[in-house]
Design an enzyme around this catalytic site. Structure first.
Site, PDB file in Angstrom:
ATOM      1  N   ASP A 133      43.800  29.452  35.803  1.00 54.83           N
ATOM      2  CA  ASP A 133      42.545  29.758  36.493  1.00 54.83           C
ATOM      3  C   ASP A 133      41.389  29.374  35.574  1.00 54.83           C
ATOM      4  OD1 ASP A 133      44.517  31.011  38.052  1.00 54.83           O
ATOM      5  OD2 ASP A 133      43.159  32.608  38.666  1.00 54.83           O
ATOM      6  N   LYS A 162      38.726  29.158  43.856  1.00 51.94           N
ATOM      7  CA  LYS A 162      38.664  30.614  43.706  1.00 51.94           C
ATOM      8  C   LYS A 162      37.209  31.046  43.656  1.00 51.94           C
ATOM      9  CE  LYS A 162      40.055  34.095  40.238  1.00 51.94           C
ATOM     10  NZ  LYS A 162      40.801  34.290  38.966  1.00 51.94           N
ATOM     11  N   LYS A 178      41.571  31.388  46.837  1.00 51.33           N
ATOM     12  CA  LYS A 178      41.771  32.670  46.166  1.00 51.33           C
ATOM     13  C   LYS A 178      40.453  33.435  46.046  1.00 51.33           C
ATOM     14  CE  LYS A 178      43.315  34.793  41.815  1.00 51.33           C
ATOM     15  NZ  LYS A 178      43.925  34.592  40.475  1.00 51.33           N
TER      16      LYS A 178
END
Length: 318
Positions: free
Chosen positions: A155, A218, A254
């Site tokens: 991430d 995300k 996400k």
């Protein structure tokens, strides 16, 4: 399985032409919240399904091997045995989507999951999380460190300065380098939407991240003032849909930050179903960054099964 997003050459014309009608976004969200409901008889099924999409996360300054191992145990057995039995699910079949930790704790997480005997992937934040305020060289090295220790998902955080300055070519080049450093590990690009000022920037940053080869986009680090909100989620979902239509690649989504209750997660799942279809209710394309959410989901499922009300402290904590 679908083909992994390999990215495309940056299309600055597409990026610069993209604008978001914020009033239309608000109207669409109001429509979803007022006209789409999950029947109470089906809510438990939805909540059980949502567990598979959770990236169970610990990103605390006092993280240590023991609390990471505890998190791994919870990820492998997210519901108590009596609750699992009442749902008719075989032990070990229901797990979270991943365990998410800092790079320094990746090895601990991998060891903990291996001892349990589960193939849950380890996700690691990287690239100077949460601010990204380190040199590109250091950010790349941090990715490589996490991958070397066993992280299957990375991430990363984007450079907000480049996004705010509309320097999309430079941002794209940085993300391409990060994607190369990830290798076979999937890259989730965190946009830090609360620091991008407006929804048009969110949409444009989403496109650039996908063009650079992101496997997921995300919303947030969870550290910004504004994190995952449904209007922001709608904009990012529309970008995912547009990218898929143009390239054929499916990119995951996400939301993270502020998703704490069962009601929250059902709203997010409704958004995914309405905007991107049932395929986006699976961990391959939908993840939820959360730490406290699982506790609330277990409380609600247990209450539904027994008819009793449970306090948060009565549930085993992650």
């Amino acid at each position: 399985m679908f083909e992994r997003n390999s990215g495309i050459p940056i299309d600055l014309g597409w990026v610069s032409r993209s604008c978001v009608n914020e009033q239309a976004v608000k109207g669409r969200i109001q429509d979803l919240l007022s006209s789409r409901f999950v029947h109470p008889d089906h809510q438990i099924d939805w909540l059980a399904r949502s567990i598979q999409c959770i990236d169970l996360t610990t990103l605390a300054g006092d993280d240590c091997p023991s609390n990471v191992e505890r998190l791994c145990s919870k990820a492998a057995s997210p519901l108590s045995d009596n609750v699992i039995g009442s749902l008719g699910i075989n032990h070990g079949l229901l797990t979270t989507g991943a365990v998410c930790v800092y790079p320094a704790r990746v090895a601990n997480a991998c060891q903990g999951l291996k001892r349990i005997g589960t193939n849950i992937p380890v996700a690691s934040v990287a690239t100077g999380f949460p601010t990204g305020q380190t040199s590109l060289k250091i950010r790349i090295e941090e990715i490589k460190f996490a991958v070397k220790d066993g992280a299957k998902e990375i991430d990363i955080v984007i450079n907000r300065e480049l996004a705010l300055g509309q320097k999309w070519g430079e941002l794209y080049n940085e993300l391409v380098e990060m994607r190369k450093a990830c290798g076979e590990s999937h890259m989730k690009s965190i946009l830090a939407v609360g620091e991008l000022c407006n929804l048009t920037n969110v949409y444009r940053a989403s496109l650039v991240a996908m063009m650079a080869g992101s496997d997921f986009i995300k919303t947030s680090t969870g550290k910004e003032t504004v994190n995952a909100t449904l209007p922001i989620g709608l904009v990012m979902c529309r970008a995912i849909r547009a990218y898929n239509r143009k390239t054929g690649f499916k990119v995951g989504f996400k939301p993270a930050g502020g998703i704490r209750t069962s009601k929250d997660v059902i709203q997010w799942m409704t958004l995914m179903k309405e905007e991107l279809g049932d395929e986006y209710l699976t961990p391959e394309l939908f993840r939820i960054g959360a730490s406290a959410l699982l506790n609330d989901i277990e409380r609600n499922i247990a209450s539904h099964i027994t008819g009793d009300y449970f306090l948060a402290e009565e549930m085993p904590m992650a």
